[in-house]
Scaffold this active site. Structure first.
Site, short mmCIF file in Angstrom:
data_model
loop_
_atom_site.label_atom_id
_atom_site.label_comp_id
_atom_site.label_asym_id
_atom_site.label_seq_id
_atom_site.Cartn_x
_atom_site.Cartn_y
_atom_site.Cartn_z
N ASP A 126 1.87 -11.55 29.13
CA ASP A 126 3.39 -12.14 28.65
C ASP A 126 3.29 -12.65 27.45
O ASP A 126 1.60 -13.90 27.33
CB ASP A 126 4.31 -13.31 29.90
N ASN A 146 10.20 -1.86 30.17
CA ASN A 146 9.96 -1.89 28.90
C ASN A 146 9.80 -0.50 28.06
O ASN A 146 11.07 -0.48 26.78
CB ASN A 146 8.28 -1.75 28.82
C1 FPP Z 1 4.19 -8.49 26.95
O1 FPP Z 1 4.92 -9.28 26.18
C2 FPP Z 1 3.40 -7.61 26.45
C3 FPP Z 1 4.13 -6.22 27.26
C4 FPP Z 1 5.11 -6.19 27.29
C5 FPP Z 1 2.96 -5.39 26.68
C6 FPP Z 1 1.10 -5.99 27.00
C7 FPP Z 1 0.47 -5.04 26.04
C8 FPP Z 1 -0.54 -5.40 25.50
C9 FPP Z 1 -0.85 -6.65 25.83
C10 FPP Z 1 -0.91 -4.59 24.07
C11 FPP Z 1 -2.47 -3.38 24.71
C12 FPP Z 1 -2.25 -3.24 25.38
C13 FPP Z 1 -3.69 -2.32 26.37
C14 FPP Z 1 -3.94 -1.87 28.02
C15 FPP Z 1 -4.52 -1.86 25.17
P1 FPP Z 1 5.77 -9.70 25.13
O2 FPP Z 1 6.25 -8.96 24.08
O3 FPP Z 1 7.59 -9.37 26.46
O4 FPP Z 1 6.33 -10.94 24.59
P2 FPP Z 1 7.26 -12.14 24.46
O5 FPP Z 1 7.81 -12.14 26.60
O6 FPP Z 1 7.02 -13.70 24.29
O7 FPP Z 1 8.61 -11.19 23.76
#
Ligand code: FPP
Length: 258
Positions: free
Chosen positions: A18, A66
């Site tokens: 996250d 998501n």
């Molecule tokens: C949460 O951060 C993360 C995600 C929704 C996606 C995770 C994806 C990756 C790490 C990228 C690539 C992954 C692979 C397996 C190639 P957020 O966007 O919710 O962050 P925030 O809470 O700060 O908005």
């Protein structure tokens, strides 16, 4: 650098990655830039986990929830996943890493499903570590799908209702192919499980860090494992009985395996 006792490595580490969006915001960059840096953190963490000899690493890459994000962000995440499945192919094969995926994968675009299937097939005999990507995944959804499959199996006479015990439920949960979670890490400052691996995390040690996912790396993983190794796992028992519980758990797993 945090000290890790390599003789007491958690068997299954799961991570809620996250903070990509906040990382990007802090840099005045678009959210997608955070996801791109997040992919670099995935690579660094996977390498470090493999070097430590962790048998199973499960990453929450895309939750069922998501899908409610803006279409542009969803497409960018799927594209990034597909790029990584190409760019990391040799890394997985060279380091004996088996790729697996859990979740409602049929909801992913067909080309992403195909790439996942291809790389899973190519790496299926790799024995060093299993990297499981949770995609379009939700713990409640997984339990719901398992309940439906169990009910169908009971209706078709493949299992008797009396035979439905914890081990039977394990068999119907794809996330349990690599066993229960020992250490569940969440980055980004929130202290929630957010519908991740609900069944398998029943006795997981929880580790929360304020570090944003794009900043996570090998040293962060060592810190989490060092912290895990300093804890006493009880499995609901008194401290002096913990050893017995571990032994009982091991013998139960052995019984299931034979
Ligand atoms: C949460 O951060 C993360 C995600 C929704 C996606 C995770 C994806 C990756 C790490 C990228 C690539 C992954 C692979 C397996 C190639 P957020 O966007 O919710 O962050 P925030 O809470 O700060 O908005």
């Amino acid at each position: 650098m945090a000290l890790v006792d390599v003789s007491r490595i958690p068997q299954h580490v799961a991570i809620i990655m996250d903070g990509n969006g906040r990382w990007a915001q802090a840099q005045s960059k678009p959210r997608t830039a955070g996801h791109e840096r997040g992919a670099d953190a995935v690579r660094a963490t996977m390498r470090a986990a493999r070097r430590l000899g962790i048998p199973s690493l499960t990453l929450y890459a895309f939750s069922e929830q998501n899908w409610d994000r803006p279409e542009g962000e969803i497409n960018a995440l799927v594209d990034l996943l597909c790029e990584c499945l190409v760019s990391e192919r040799n890394e997985l094969l060279d380091n004996e890493i088996r790729l697996s995926a859990i979740g409602r994968l049929h909801k992913l675009p067909q080309h992403a499903q195909n790439r996942l299937l291809e790389l899973s097939a190519e790496t299926k005999s790799c024995k060093g570590m299993t990297l499981t990507l949770a995609l379009s995944y939700g713990g409640r959804e997984e339990l719901t799908d398992a309940a439906r499959a169990l009910a169908s199996a009971a209706r078709d006479g493949e299992i008797k209702p009396d035979e439905i015990d914890e081990a039977a439920i394990d068999r119907f949960l794809p996330s349990m192919d690599v066993g229960p979670v020992d250490l569940l890490i969440r980055t980004g400052g929130e202290r929630r499980i957010s519908n991740f691996l609900l069944w398998g995390s029943a006795y997981a040690e929880l580790y929360f860090t304020d570090e944003l996912w794009p900043d996570f790396g090998a040293n962060s993983l060592y810190c989490a494992i060092g912290d895990f190794q300093g804890r006493q796992r009880r499995f609901g028992l008194l401290p002096e009985l913990e050893q017995d519980a571990t032994a009982r758990k091991a013998s139960r797993e052995l019984e299931r395996a034979v």
